[in-house]
Design an enzyme around this catalytic site. Structure first.
Site, short mmCIF file in Angstrom:
data_model
loop_
_atom_site.label_atom_id
_atom_site.label_comp_id
_atom_site.label_asym_id
_atom_site.label_seq_id
_atom_site.Cartn_x
_atom_site.Cartn_y
_atom_site.Cartn_z
N HIS A 1 0.85 -1.20 0.00
CA HIS A 1 0.00 0.00 0.00
C HIS A 1 0.88 1.25 0.00
CE1 HIS A 1 -2.85 -2.90 2.15
NE2 HIS A 1 -3.60 -2.47 1.16
N GLY B 1 -2.79 -1.20 -7.41
CA GLY B 1 -1.68 -2.14 -7.42
C GLY B 1 -1.86 -3.21 -8.49
P1 AMP Z 1 -6.57 -3.58 -0.59
O1 AMP Z 1 -6.39 -2.86 0.71
O2 AMP Z 1 -6.17 -5.00 -0.56
O3 AMP Z 1 -7.94 -3.34 -1.18
O4 AMP Z 1 -5.55 -2.90 -1.60
C1 AMP Z 1 -5.56 -1.51 -1.84
C2 AMP Z 1 -4.68 -1.22 -3.03
O5 AMP Z 1 -3.34 -1.64 -2.72
C3 AMP Z 1 -5.11 -1.98 -4.28
O6 AMP Z 1 -4.95 -1.14 -5.41
C4 AMP Z 1 -4.12 -3.14 -4.31
O7 AMP Z 1 -3.89 -3.66 -5.61
C5 AMP Z 1 -2.87 -2.46 -3.77
N1 AMP Z 1 -1.94 -3.47 -3.26
C6 AMP Z 1 -2.21 -4.49 -2.39
N2 AMP Z 1 -1.13 -5.26 -2.21
C7 AMP Z 1 -0.14 -4.74 -2.99
C8 AMP Z 1 1.22 -5.08 -3.25
N3 AMP Z 1 1.79 -6.14 -2.68
N4 AMP Z 1 1.93 -4.32 -4.10
C9 AMP Z 1 1.35 -3.23 -4.71
N5 AMP Z 1 0.08 -2.85 -4.50
C10 AMP Z 1 -0.67 -3.59 -3.65
#
Ligand code: AMP
Length: 285
Positions: A36, A148
């Site tokens: 994140h 991401g």
């Molecule tokens: P989430 O909290 O899982 O909904 O993720 C929020 C954002 O962070 C989304 O755009 C995800 O794709 C991104 N994200 C989650 N894990 C990663 C990672 N390991 N590397 C890059 N971006 C990430």
């Protein structure tokens, strides 16, 4: 960092900034990690006024126990946001985001994208994702939206929603951040026990193996390559939803490569109760 818990207070604060700042927006569900943070760093390095939301969106969970068990680490999240230099945290509760209830008010025509991979295994998931992200984008009105690559299909789906709704926002896709052993960082990793955490590296290894075989065994069909990878994961105790290869620009599933478009290998599998996803791009040789 300013924290807004209501739609009105966020609107009021953003209006008070005067002539519209270049807002970079990062929607999250909290339990923040360096993946994140890499999105936040990307926004800051591009000179954006950085707004992050933390909202565990009930309408995108097709499995109620996954929703109930989603990790929550708000005090640590706030520290990470402060350390990363985020300008605003939007922290609404469900009634703020859905004053009229959580039922879907409209259907997004996502077509083929919703019938494959995550769309197939998590029915309704992407409708919920579009619903919440459209609301957030209309509220925050960012210049850039940072997503991401970790959630590759979600990036494609949101790109489609933005185009369907003609929202004036630029999508920036940030590469996946990994742990030292290769495991993609994910909030759900917190739910793995020690043995599961050690074993979870098998997902990344499966992607690497498929990528290697696609590049080396040019006559082999992708289905034979991905079935072999699936069997390896199953022999290690995973329940595999899919190991698949698609064209990167449009997620068309393919069994052979014309060598003209980049590919993406995608995997989704359960380690115990925890469902993990990952993907890797294969660029043109
Ligand atoms: P989430 O909290 O899982 O909904 O993720 C929020 C954002 O962070 C989304 O755009 C995800 O794709 C991104 N994200 C989650 N894990 C990663 C990672 N390991 N590397 C890059 N971006 C990430």
């Amino acid at each position: 960092m300013v924290i807004c818990k209501t739609v009105d207070s966020l609107r009021e604060y953003l209006t008070s900034l005067g002539s519209s700042p270049n807002i970079g927006f990062i929607p999250t569900m909290g339990a923040l990690h360096d993946g994140h943070a890499s999105l936040m760093r990307a926004a800051k390095s591009q000179g954006q006024f950085t707004v992050v939301s933390i909202f565990v969106n009930p309408t995108q969970f097709n499995d109620p126990s996954d929703f109930a068990k989603y990790p929550k680490t708000l005090p640590e999240d706030i520290l990470l946001l402060e350390r990363t230099g985020v300008d605003v945290l939007f922290l609404p509760d469900v009634s703020e985001m859905y004053p009229e209830g959580t039922q879907l008010s409209e259907h997004y025509d996502l077509g083929y994208l919703e019938t494959i991979l995550e769309g197939k295994y998590r029915p309704g998931h992407f409708q919920g994702v579009c619903q919440v992200v459209e609301r957030l984008l209309k509220l925050v009105a960012p210049k850039k939206l940072y997503l991401g690559q970790k959630d590759y299909q979600q990036c494609m789906v949101l790109r489609k929603m933005i185009s369907l709704k003609q929202l004036p926002v630029e999508l920036v896709i940030v590469p996946t951040r990994r742990e030292i052993d290769g495991l993609a960082m994910s909030s759900r990793n917190m739910r793995l026990n020690e043995a599961q955490r050690k074993g979870a590296i098998a997902l990344f290894q499966a992607l690497e193996e498929v990528k290697h075989n696609i590049l080396e065994k040019t006559n082999a069909s992708f289905s034979s390559i991905t079935s072999a990878a699936q069997h390896v994961l199953e022999s290690k105790g995973f329940i595999v939803d899919y190991v698949s290869v698609a064209q990167a620009p449009d997620l068309q599933l393919v069994d052979h490569w014309d060598g003209k478009v980049p590919l993406v290998v995608l995997v989704a599998a359960f380690s115990g109760e925890v469902r993990l996803i990952d993907n890797e791009l294969i660029n043109l040789p």
